[in-house]
Design a protein around this motif. Structure first.
Motif: not given
Lengths: 410, 234
Positions: A25-34
């Motif tokens: 989830v972390l990878g997706i979260t960072i991408g979406i936040t960016a």
């Protein structure tokens, strides 16, 4: 197998493997936040520019001095010469010259240090005519604006922006007070109404004096009649281009310009100013957006990676499910839904994190972030999509496993 | 009445590159409704292959296999999955329970793939747990149960679809003697209640619990008069 069972199975799998799920989830979260923050920053920057340009007034054209060609044929840079004069402005105000031009105000600006007792404040000093309020759609909150009589007398009077008044006097109720500028005493005759459309505005910090006072008594200079800008106001949006044509022709005539390329002035619309200032922001947004999309892609590859690990770790579970009657498509759907659930959680967390970022960023850096519901929803949909797309390969690997091989796995 | 299982001339050949191995050769056998049969044989005898074919986990290369009257010799993956779901119940040596689900949710699993509504699944799962004497453990996870109890949950899972055949592959291989007796008693009990059971084992004692022993050797079924010899070699 029904949707509800699939969802429950996916949620149980996510809950059972907490650490692994969290990392995915972390990878997706960072991408979406960016992605959301980049879009939000772009929108914020654009809104700021828009608000500042709107503060010019409505249906306004801005004439600026342009480049000139001197006698030896050397062409000076844009804005290098004071080619615009107050008499240009007065000509444009004529109804014969510019029937579509409602009001004209020439203005000269420079930086000036105002003093009230011990208090010293540097602001923008504007020398202009009474029509300035009409062109710029401004008004006074107390006192009065400069009048034709002030202009004729080159009266030592000043109208302050609300911020300027507060900085110098601590209040905006300053009509009748006096301040000094380079030893000259000016009487405050009014205070402008504050503009609230943008937070970064400089339009609330200025001091306005009659043009005659500015050019003859305060600043002077080689060409006393020169102005740094002429603001034109068209009757309506429909006559804006008419006003543009009339102003261009009139000024070209006055300046003896034969071809458009030789014009020693330029006329900008609010739209053209907006486009010029946002094109830089747009380049930045596209670049940052590209980086954000790449980080989202990396997040997606992370999903695939961890789903592949998940499939090989759960090979016995897959074998068992197949032995008791799961068809290949049941298994494929199970892993796809699991990937989609991970993507969805990542997307939701990403939106939440972007929300926090939108509050923190303006405090840390001088940046405004505008989040929209639409882009947040789109981001979540994209996150789910990424989960599904990158889950396809691991899921079909799981679906293709032969039950005997899967069960035999120790 | 048709036999539950009917194999006619079933053979299975595994081909790896240019090498082909006949794991089963011309196996013909039938098992009647309500029988308790043990399939036995040393490792490498083809016993596992036979189990995979009986369990519809694999299809024969040649021959005919009828399960509950239906020809299943040449079905595709989807149909095999449906046949396993409807007609077969598996009990494995490793129990193969899902650790993150409670006992009744494990038992319910085959019904999820049959598409039954949740309340009916729950009723039938709890009923199956009752039949194996674990009604009071329905909400425990496998990790909270003893090996014997776990295997009984697995038996309940095999029962829950009311299959034509229960296929138990070395069900006592991972259990101590007390739990072994426990599980074998349960199978006896199910047999008494009319279930058809095929027990695959290499243990002579365990095989003795069945009514009939089918001995597999070198990919074929050893004739009944060869049983004594087989018994000695086990």
């Amino acid at each position: 197998m029904k949707g509800r069972d699939l969802l429950r199975t996916a949620l149980e799998a996510v809950r059972t493997h907490k650490l692994r799920s969290a990392l995915t989830v972390l990878g997706i979260t960072i991408g979406i936040t960016a992605v959301i923050l980049t879009v939000g920053l772009g929108a914020g920057a654009k809104a700021d520019v828009r608000a500042q340009i709107d503060e010019l007034g409505t249906n306004v054209l801005v004439v600026s001095p342009g480049s000139t060609t001197d006698s030896s044929g050397v062409r000076g840079g844009f804005g290098s010469a004071s080619t615009l004069t107050m008499s240009d402005a007065n000509s444009l105000a004529s109804d014969v010259v510019g029937p579509d031009i409602q009001a004209v105000a020439g203005a000269s600006t420079s930086s000036a240090s105002l003093v009230n007792g011990d208090t010293n404040w540097t602001t923008t000093l504007v020398g202009t005519t009474p029509s300035w309020t009409e062109v710029r759609s401004r008004g006074v909150s107390s006192g009065r604006f400069i009048t034709a009589a002030d202009e004729a007398d080159a009266a030592m009077v000043v109208v302050l922006g609300p911020d300027t008044a507060t900085e110098l006097f601590g209040t905006t109720e300053v009509t009748g007070r006096e301040l000094t500028l380079d030893g000259n005493t000016l009487e405050v005759i009014g205070v402008l109404e504050p503009l609230t459309s943008s937070e970064e505005t400089t339009n609330n910090d200025l001091a306005i004096v009659p043009f005659a006072t500015y050019s003859r008594r305060l600043i002077g200079g080689t060409t006393r009649d020169a102005v740094s800008e002429i603001y034109l106001k068209a009757d309506s949006e429909a006559t804006l281009s008419g006003a543009y044509q009339q102003a261009f022709r009139a000024l070209a005539n006055l300046h003896g310009t034969t071809s458009d390329d030789d014009a020693d002035f330029s006329i900008a619309t609010q739209q053209s100013i907006l486009e010029a200032s946002t094109s830089v922001d747009r380049t930045m947004t596209v670049m940052l957006g590209g980086i954000a999309v790449i980080s989202l892609l990396v997040g997606g590859i992370g999903v695939m990676n961890i789903m592949l690990v998940s499939v090989s770790e759960r090979i016995r579970e897959i074998g068992l499910r197949k032995a008791i009657g799961a068809r290949p498509r049941h298994i494929r759907r199970q892993f796809l839904v699991e990937a989609a659930v991970l993507g969805c959680i990542g997307g939701l967390l990403g939106v939440a994190l972007a929300g926090v970022g939108a509050i923190l960023l303006p405090r840390i850096a001088d940046a405004r972030v505008i989040l929209s519901l639409g882009s947040s929803l789109l981001a979540i949909v994209i996150a789910v999509g990424i989960g599904v797309v990158f889950g396809v390969y691991p899921a079909s690997r799981a679906a293709r496993l032969a039950p005997i091989d899967a069960l035999r796995n120790e | 009445m048709n036999p539950v299982i009917q194999l006619i001339g079933v053979g299975k050949t595994y081909t790896t590159g240019s090498l082909s191995v006949d794991a089963l050769r011309g196996v013909t056998l039938s098992i009647e409704q309500g029988e308790f049969v043990a399939v036995t044989g040393p490792s490498g005898s083809g016993k596992s292959t036979l189990m995979h074919i009986l369990g519809c986990l694999d299809v024969p290369t040649v021959g005919l296999y009828r399960l509950a009257g239906e020809d299943v010799s040449s079905l595709g993956d989807d149909q095999l999955a449906e046949v396993r779901n409807k007609h077969l119940g598996f009990v494995f040596q490793q129990f193969n329970l899902l650790a993150f689900l409670s006992a009744w949710r494990n038992v319910e699993l085959p019904l999820v793939y049959s598409g039954l509504p949740p309340h009916e699944r729950r009723t039938r799962a709890l009923d199956a747990l009752e039949q194996v004497g674990l009604a009071d453990r329905a909400h425990h996870r496998p990790g909270e149960l003893s090996g014997g109890q776990q295997q009984r949950v697995a038996v309940a899972r095999a029962l829950v679809t009311e299959p034509a055949l229960i296929l138990a592959d070395e069900p006592t291989g991972n259990l101590d003697s007390a739990a072994t007796a426990d599980v074998l008693d349960l199978l006896d009990d199910l047999h008494d209640r009319g279930r058809t059971i095929v027990l695959i084992t290499h243990e002579h004692d365990v095989a003795q619990r069945a009514e009939r022993i089918i001995a597999v050797h070198d990919g074929t079924i050893v004739p009944a008069d060869g049983l004594a010899v087989m018994g000695a070699s086990i």
